[in-house]
Design a protein around this motif. Structure first.
Motif, PDB file in Angstrom:
ATOM      1  N   PRO A 141      33.151  74.097  32.758  1.00  0.00           N
ATOM      2  CA  PRO A 141      32.825  72.920  33.463  1.00  0.00           C
ATOM      3  C   PRO A 141      31.320  73.509  34.241  1.00  0.00           C
ATOM      4  O   PRO A 141      30.603  72.831  34.460  1.00  0.00           O
ATOM      5  CB  PRO A 141      33.750  72.733  34.740  1.00  0.00           C
ATOM      6  N   SER A 142      31.455  74.771  34.502  1.00  0.00           N
ATOM      7  CA  SER A 142      30.112  75.327  35.219  1.00  0.00           C
ATOM      8  C   SER A 142      28.975  75.546  34.379  1.00  0.00           C
ATOM      9  O   SER A 142      27.657  75.731  34.772  1.00  0.00           O
ATOM     10  CB  SER A 142      30.492  76.668  36.174  1.00  0.00           C
ATOM     11  N   LEU A 143      29.228  75.403  33.080  1.00  0.00           N
ATOM     12  CA  LEU A 143      28.236  75.722  31.997  1.00  0.00           C
ATOM     13  C   LEU A 143      28.080  74.278  31.388  1.00  0.00           C
ATOM     14  O   LEU A 143      27.380  74.527  30.429  1.00  0.00           O
ATOM     15  CB  LEU A 143      28.441  76.706  31.026  1.00  0.00           C
ATOM     16  N   ALA A 144      28.500  73.117  31.873  1.00  0.00           N
ATOM     17  CA  ALA A 144      28.230  71.929  31.057  1.00  0.00           C
ATOM     18  C   ALA A 144      27.304  71.079  31.746  1.00  0.00           C
ATOM     19  O   ALA A 144      26.992  71.023  32.920  1.00  0.00           O
ATOM     20  CB  ALA A 144      29.732  71.333  31.084  1.00  0.00           C
ATOM     21  N   ASP A 145      26.749  70.308  31.148  1.00  0.00           N
ATOM     22  CA  ASP A 145      25.983  68.925  31.290  1.00  0.00           C
ATOM     23  C   ASP A 145      26.668  67.958  31.605  1.00  0.00           C
ATOM     24  O   ASP A 145      27.595  67.324  30.772  1.00  0.00           O
ATOM     25  CB  ASP A 145      24.945  68.684  30.262  1.00  0.00           C
ATOM     26  N   TRP A 146      26.777  67.363  32.850  1.00  0.00           N
ATOM     27  CA  TRP A 146      27.726  66.367  33.414  1.00  0.00           C
ATOM     28  C   TRP A 146      27.218  64.846  33.416  1.00  0.00           C
ATOM     29  O   TRP A 146      26.103  64.878  33.727  1.00  0.00           O
ATOM     30  CB  TRP A 146      28.265  66.509  34.575  1.00  0.00           C
ATOM     31  N   GLY A 147      27.751  63.979  33.007  1.00  0.00           N
ATOM     32  CA  GLY A 147      27.632  62.560  33.252  1.00  0.00           C
ATOM     33  C   GLY A 147      27.674  62.107  34.821  1.00  0.00           C
ATOM     34  O   GLY A 147      28.603  62.777  35.179  1.00  0.00           O
ATOM     35  N   GLN A 148      27.244  60.886  34.959  1.00  0.00           N
ATOM     36  CA  GLN A 148      27.473  60.356  36.310  1.00  0.00           C
ATOM     37  C   GLN A 148      28.704  59.930  36.638  1.00  0.00           C
ATOM     38  O   GLN A 148      29.310  59.940  37.562  1.00  0.00           O
ATOM     39  CB  GLN A 148      26.604  59.564  36.652  1.00  0.00           C
ATOM     40  N   GLY A 149      29.333  59.576  35.363  1.00  0.00           N
ATOM     41  CA  GLY A 149      30.657  59.097  35.455  1.00  0.00           C
ATOM     42  C   GLY A 149      31.001  57.605  35.221  1.00  0.00           C
ATOM     43  O   GLY A 149      29.988  56.883  35.489  1.00  0.00           O
ATOM     44  N   THR A 150      31.957  57.122  35.160  1.00  0.00           N
ATOM     45  CA  THR A 150      32.406  55.582  34.813  1.00  0.00           C
ATOM     46  C   THR A 150      33.746  55.346  35.522  1.00  0.00           C
ATOM     47  O   THR A 150      34.674  56.053  35.038  1.00  0.00           O
ATOM     48  CB  THR A 150      32.292  55.273  33.290  1.00  0.00           C
ATOM     49  N   GLN A 151      33.966  54.283  36.265  1.00  0.00           N
ATOM     50  CA  GLN A 151      35.086  54.042  36.894  1.00  0.00           C
ATOM     51  C   GLN A 151      36.219  53.394  36.067  1.00  0.00           C
ATOM     52  O   GLN A 151      35.829  52.407  35.490  1.00  0.00           O
ATOM     53  CB  GLN A 151      34.763  53.536  38.311  1.00  0.00           C
ATOM     54  N   VAL A 152      37.332  53.734  36.101  1.00  0.00           N
ATOM     55  CA  VAL A 152      38.600  53.109  35.372  1.00  0.00           C
ATOM     56  C   VAL A 152      39.614  52.678  36.424  1.00  0.00           C
ATOM     57  O   VAL A 152      39.975  53.495  37.283  1.00  0.00           O
ATOM     58  CB  VAL A 152      39.085  54.050  34.385  1.00  0.00           C
ATOM     59  N   THR A 153      40.032  51.456  36.604  1.00  0.00           N
ATOM     60  CA  THR A 153      41.077  51.075  37.277  1.00  0.00           C
ATOM     61  C   THR A 153      42.118  50.474  36.488  1.00  0.00           C
ATOM     62  O   THR A 153      41.975  49.709  35.623  1.00  0.00           O
ATOM     63  CB  THR A 153      40.500  49.969  38.528  1.00  0.00           C
ATOM     64  N   VAL A 154      43.360  50.724  36.835  1.00  0.00           N
ATOM     65  CA  VAL A 154      44.501  50.114  36.116  1.00  0.00           C
ATOM     66  C   VAL A 154      45.430  49.738  37.082  1.00  0.00           C
ATOM     67  O   VAL A 154      45.914  50.297  37.725  1.00  0.00           O
ATOM     68  CB  VAL A 154      44.884  51.182  35.025  1.00  0.00           C
ATOM     69  N   SER A 155      45.435  48.408  37.062  1.00  0.00           N
ATOM     70  CA  SER A 155      46.509  47.566  38.007  1.00  0.00           C
ATOM     71  C   SER A 155      46.647  46.353  37.586  1.00  0.00           C
ATOM     72  O   SER A 155      46.289  45.707  36.833  1.00  0.00           O
ATOM     73  CB  SER A 155      45.814  47.537  39.509  1.00  0.00           C
ATOM     74  N   ALA A 156      48.067  46.256  37.943  1.00  0.00           N
ATOM     75  CA  ALA A 156      48.719  44.852  37.581  1.00  0.00           C
ATOM     76  C   ALA A 156      47.748  43.424  38.111  1.00  0.00           C
ATOM     77  O   ALA A 156      47.357  43.791  39.396  1.00  0.00           O
ATOM     78  CB  ALA A 156      50.034  44.540  37.964  1.00  0.00           C
ATOM     79  N   HIS A 194      34.456  61.502  33.583  1.00  0.00           N
ATOM     80  CA  HIS A 194      33.052  62.113  33.521  1.00  0.00           C
ATOM     81  C   HIS A 194      33.130  62.840  32.142  1.00  0.00           C
ATOM     82  O   HIS A 194      34.088  63.235  31.662  1.00  0.00           O
ATOM     83  CB  HIS A 194      32.935  63.262  34.428  1.00  0.00           C
ATOM     84  N   CYS A 195      31.939  62.514  31.315  1.00  0.00           N
ATOM     85  CA  CYS A 195      31.714  63.134  30.219  1.00  0.00           C
ATOM     86  C   CYS A 195      31.048  64.764  30.510  1.00  0.00           C
ATOM     87  O   CYS A 195      30.141  64.522  31.294  1.00  0.00           O
ATOM     88  CB  CYS A 195      30.969  62.170  29.041  1.00  0.00           C
ATOM     89  N   ALA A 196      31.387  65.563  29.803  1.00  0.00           N
ATOM     90  CA  ALA A 196      30.701  66.902  30.187  1.00  0.00           C
ATOM     91  C   ALA A 196      30.675  67.439  28.673  1.00  0.00           C
ATOM     92  O   ALA A 196      31.645  67.829  27.901  1.00  0.00           O
ATOM     93  CB  ALA A 196      31.675  67.770  31.074  1.00  0.00           C
ATOM     94  N   ALA A 197      29.454  68.088  28.608  1.00  0.00           N
ATOM     95  CA  ALA A 197      29.159  68.772  27.306  1.00  0.00           C
ATOM     96  C   ALA A 197      28.668  70.183  27.744  1.00  0.00           C
ATOM     97  O   ALA A 197      27.736  70.429  28.379  1.00  0.00           O
ATOM     98  CB  ALA A 197      27.973  67.907  26.665  1.00  0.00           C
ATOM     99  N   GLY A 198      29.281  71.132  26.788  1.00  0.00           N
ATOM    100  CA  GLY A 198      28.943  72.514  27.271  1.00  0.00           C
ATOM    101  C   GLY A 198      28.472  73.161  26.132  1.00  0.00           C
ATOM    102  O   GLY A 198      29.101  73.228  25.053  1.00  0.00           O
ATOM    103  N   VAL A 199      27.840  74.490  26.233  1.00  0.00           N
ATOM    104  CA  VAL A 199      27.529  75.460  25.358  1.00  0.00           C
ATOM    105  C   VAL A 199      28.409  76.534  25.088  1.00  0.00           C
ATOM    106  O   VAL A 199      28.441  77.362  24.284  1.00  0.00           O
ATOM    107  CB  VAL A 199      25.817  76.056  25.600  1.00  0.00           C
ATOM    108  N   ALA A 200      29.217  76.654  25.994  1.00  0.00           N
ATOM    109  CA  ALA A 200      30.510  77.414  26.083  1.00  0.00           C
ATOM    110  C   ALA A 200      31.737  77.130  26.317  1.00  0.00           C
ATOM    111  O   ALA A 200      31.644  75.930  27.186  1.00  0.00           O
ATOM    112  CB  ALA A 200      30.108  78.818  26.631  1.00  0.00           C
ATOM    113  N   GLY A 201      32.905  77.447  26.100  1.00  0.00           N
ATOM    114  CA  GLY A 201      34.058  76.916  26.695  1.00  0.00           C
ATOM    115  C   GLY A 201      35.401  77.828  26.200  1.00  0.00           C
ATOM    116  O   GLY A 201      34.994  78.927  25.642  1.00  0.00           O
ATOM    117  N   ALA A 202      36.234  77.533  26.714  1.00  0.00           N
ATOM    118  CA  ALA A 202      37.576  78.076  26.685  1.00  0.00           C
ATOM    119  C   ALA A 202      38.642  77.309  25.629  1.00  0.00           C
ATOM    120  O   ALA A 202      38.786  76.229  25.980  1.00  0.00           O
ATOM    121  CB  ALA A 202      38.420  78.253  27.768  1.00  0.00           C
ATOM    122  N   THR A 203      38.722  77.671  24.577  1.00  0.00           N
ATOM    123  CA  THR A 203      39.585  77.131  23.267  1.00  0.00           C
ATOM    124  C   THR A 203      38.984  75.855  22.908  1.00  0.00           C
ATOM    125  O   THR A 203      38.175  75.896  21.970  1.00  0.00           O
ATOM    126  CB  THR A 203      41.002  77.033  23.759  1.00  0.00           C
TER     127      THR A 203
END
Length: 123
Positions: A108-123, A94-103
């Motif tokens: 997370p509670s103050l961020a705008d979140w994307g829906q996410g994109t799946q990643v699979t790593v396998s042989a 997930h991508c999260a963009a926030g107007v405030a943060g720690a360092t």
């Protein structure tokens, strides 16, 4: 204003993927933007973040040296270049963009979140 992720998919161990996160031009002035991932059976993990004022970056120890975060200001897009991928259960990044943060990462509670994109790593 929801960020939109793209670039997920499948890769073999040792391979690469590049994730993108498009941020709307109408979005507020963000403090930082980051990538978080959901791995089955584990808590959500902050993978990598970037502060937008000074470009300070953060990488989780598990990805340091293999992943690179960057932001293209011309297109308002965040990228995560993932090299040396390791086998893992299908995960959602997930991508999260926030107007405030720690360092470096946004609160997370103050961020705008994307829906996410799946990643699979396998042989």
């Amino acid at each position: 204003v929801q960020p939109v992720e793209s670039g997920g998919g499948s890769a073999q161990p040792g391979g690469s993927l590049n994730l993108s996160c498009a941020v709307s031009a109408d979005a507020p002035t963000y403090y930082s933007i980051g990538w978080f991932r959901d791995v089955p059976g584990k808590e959500r993990e902050g993978v990598s973040c970037i502060r937008l004022d000074d470009r300070r970056t953060y990488y989780a120890p598990s990805v340091r040296g293999r992943f690179t975060i960057s932001k293209d200001n011309s297109s308002n897009t965040l990228h995560l270049q993932m090299n040396g991928l390791r086998p893992v259960a299908p995960s959602v990044y997930h991508c999260a963009a926030g107007v405030a943060g720690a360092t470096t990462c946004p609160y997370p509670s103050l961020a705008d979140w994307g829906q996410g994109t799946q990643v699979t790593v396998s042989a």
